[in-house]
Scaffold this motif. Structure first.
Motif, PDB file in Angstrom:
ATOM      1  N   LEU A 104       0.764  -1.361  -0.004  1.00 31.70           N
ATOM      2  CA  LEU A 104      -0.033   0.080   0.297  1.00 31.70           C
ATOM      3  C   LEU A 104       0.829   1.200   0.169  1.00 31.70           C
ATOM      4  N   MET A 105       1.993   1.001   0.447  1.00 27.72           N
ATOM      5  CA  MET A 105       2.896   2.279   0.491  1.00 27.72           C
ATOM      6  C   MET A 105       3.563   2.666  -0.797  1.00 27.72           C
ATOM      7  N   PRO A 106       3.590   3.870  -1.246  1.00 28.91           N
ATOM      8  CA  PRO A 106       4.041   4.434  -2.537  1.00 28.91           C
ATOM      9  C   PRO A 106       5.555   3.887  -2.616  1.00 28.91           C
ATOM     10  N   LYS A 107       5.713   3.649  -3.756  1.00 20.09           N
ATOM     11  CA  LYS A 107       7.144   2.956  -4.142  1.00 20.09           C
ATOM     12  C   LYS A 107       8.461   3.919  -3.709  1.00 20.09           C
ATOM     13  N   ARG A 108       7.966   5.022  -3.903  1.00 21.84           N
ATOM     14  CA  ARG A 108       9.196   5.959  -3.781  1.00 21.84           C
ATOM     15  C   ARG A 108       9.580   6.301  -2.282  1.00 21.84           C
ATOM     16  N   LEU A 109       8.718   5.518  -1.402  1.00 21.16           N
ATOM     17  CA  LEU A 109       9.034   5.473  -0.073  1.00 21.16           C
ATOM     18  C   LEU A 109       9.587   4.062   0.585  1.00 21.16           C
ATOM     19  N   HIS A 110       9.680   2.856  -0.104  1.00 23.20           N
ATOM     20  CA  HIS A 110      10.102   1.781   0.132  1.00 23.20           C
ATOM     21  C   HIS A 110      11.552   2.029   0.491  1.00 23.20           C
ATOM     22  N   LYS A 111      12.687   2.730  -0.230  1.00 25.93           N
ATOM     23  CA  LYS A 111      13.993   2.721   0.309  1.00 25.93           C
ATOM     24  C   LYS A 111      14.206   3.194   1.716  1.00 25.93           C
ATOM     25  N   PRO A 112      13.624   4.375   1.969  1.00 29.54           N
ATOM     26  CA  PRO A 112      13.688   4.990   3.084  1.00 29.54           C
ATOM     27  C   PRO A 112      13.208   4.290   4.302  1.00 29.54           C
ATOM     28  N   VAL A 113      11.924   3.773   3.991  1.00 27.47           N
ATOM     29  CA  VAL A 113      11.268   2.886   5.060  1.00 27.47           C
ATOM     30  C   VAL A 113      12.055   1.868   5.393  1.00 27.47           C
ATOM     31  N   ALA A 114      12.603   1.114   4.387  1.00 30.66           N
ATOM     32  CA  ALA A 114      13.403  -0.055   4.677  1.00 30.66           C
ATOM     33  C   ALA A 114      14.817   0.332   5.404  1.00 30.66           C
ATOM     34  N   ALA A 115      15.454   1.474   5.019  1.00 31.61           N
ATOM     35  CA  ALA A 115      16.576   1.860   5.656  1.00 31.61           C
ATOM     36  C   ALA A 115      16.239   1.946   7.320  1.00 31.61           C
ATOM     37  N   ILE A 116      15.244   2.720   7.520  1.00 33.19           N
ATOM     38  CA  ILE A 116      14.849   3.263   8.959  1.00 33.19           C
ATOM     39  C   ILE A 116      14.550   1.767   9.702  1.00 33.19           C
ATOM     40  N   TYR A 117      13.763   0.773   8.961  1.00 29.81           N
ATOM     41  CA  TYR A 117      13.600  -0.495   9.475  1.00 29.81           C
ATOM     42  C   TYR A 117      14.912  -1.316   9.821  1.00 29.81           C
ATOM     43  N   HIS A 118      15.613  -1.230   8.987  1.00 33.78           N
ATOM     44  CA  HIS A 118      17.004  -2.078   9.286  1.00 33.78           C
ATOM     45  C   HIS A 118      17.502  -1.492  10.567  1.00 33.78           C
ATOM     46  N   PHE A 119      17.748  -0.301  10.664  1.00 35.58           N
ATOM     47  CA  PHE A 119      18.264   0.176  11.960  1.00 35.58           C
ATOM     48  C   PHE A 119      17.517  -0.096  12.917  1.00 35.58           C
ATOM     49  N   ALA A 120      16.290   0.121  13.000  1.00 41.27           N
ATOM     50  CA  ALA A 120      15.559  -0.491  14.185  1.00 41.27           C
ATOM     51  C   ALA A 120      15.721  -1.998  14.413  1.00 41.27           C
TER      52      ALA A 120
END
Length: 271
Positions: A15-31
């Motif tokens: 459901l999330m716009p493709k443009r946000l996949h990379k930043p969300v994944a980067a934040i997630y991997h940090f967390a």
């Protein structure tokens, strides 16, 4: 992408716009990496804290426009700069993970809320910045949703948390309702336990509904994703109630049919 290690974080959802996949994944991997330091393996506490301090050093490199040492932080730095993300939420998360290493009990609800402010709310803060919707009102809604999700996760996983020596139930509430730590150890649900858990679940539900307008404020696929997140948290509470608050024998989880129910309940203005 699995979210087993950081359950309240929607990661690269369809459901999330493709443009946000990379930043969300980067934040997630940090967390996830920081969460694993606090929770996984057999490391002594001082080593866990040292490794989390190393993460803080990497954040300081990013803030100073220096090149981080680890690939994880190199990717994170790119997304922080591109999307102008605030640094404080990352530090708050590390503070919460460090607290998990050394603090195993919470005297009261206020203590628990302060923990949630750093363990859960930063996620919503960062997502709103990515959405370019980080207004004061939206941040307040997000804080309520994220704290509610964290509390729901605690009530869902009382036994799992106790297995690693943690109790997130406020101790004064346990005393008030006559619930005992030995009940958690033995997986016993009696009238006192059910009264306690109903009280805590109702409190989490009220918080979730307090933040629910955010699902209508946000538009398009992002708004639908937010409404699905809210519906998912409320669905877990419904299942916990249906199990008579005995998460020891009937830990509530979302099944395929639940996703259909959540989608139906995610229509605008349902909350």
């Amino acid at each position: 992408m699995s979210v087993d290690h950081y359950e309240n974080f929607p990661v690269a959802s369809i459901l999330m716009p493709k443009r946000l996949h990379k930043p969300v994944a980067a934040i997630y991997h940090f967390a996830r990496a920081a969460d694993d330091i606090a929770d996984e393996g057999e490391l002594p506490d001082d080593e866990r804290l040292r490794q989390l301090d190393d993460f803080r050093d990497e954040l300081m490199h990013i803030a100073a426009d220096e090149i981080p040492l680890r690939p994880l932080f190199k990717h994170l730095a790119i997304e922080i700069r591109e999307h102008q993300l605030p640094m404080q939420p990352f530090h708050d998360l590390l503070d919460a993970f460090s607290q998990d290493v050394v603090k195993k009990r919470y005297a009261n609800y206020d203590e628990l809320l302060e923990y949630c402010r750093r363990s859960a709310n930063p996620v919503g803060n960062l997502l709103l910045h990515l959405y370019e919707e980080a207004t004061p009102v939206n941040l307040a809604y997000s804080d309520a949703i994220c704290t509610a999700l964290q509390l729901i996760n605690f009530w869902q996983d009382v036994a799992k948390d106790y297995a690693i020596a943690r109790i997130y139930l406020p101790l004064d509430d346990m005393t008030r309702f006559g619930a005992r730590e030995t009940q958690i150890a033995q997986g016993l649900s009696d009238d006192n336990w059910r009264a306690l858990m109903k009280f805590e679940a109702d409190r989490a539900r009220a918080l979730m509904l307090q933040g629910a307008p955010l699902g209508s404020v946000l538009s398009g696929r992002i708004g639908l994703e937010m409404r699905m997140i809210i519906a998912g948290g409320l669905r877990i509470l419904d299942k916990l109630e249906a199990a008579d608050y005995d998460m020891f024998c009937r830990r509530p989880v979302l099944r395929p049919f639940d996703w259909f129910i959540m989608l139906v309940k995610s229509a605008p203005l349902r909350f």
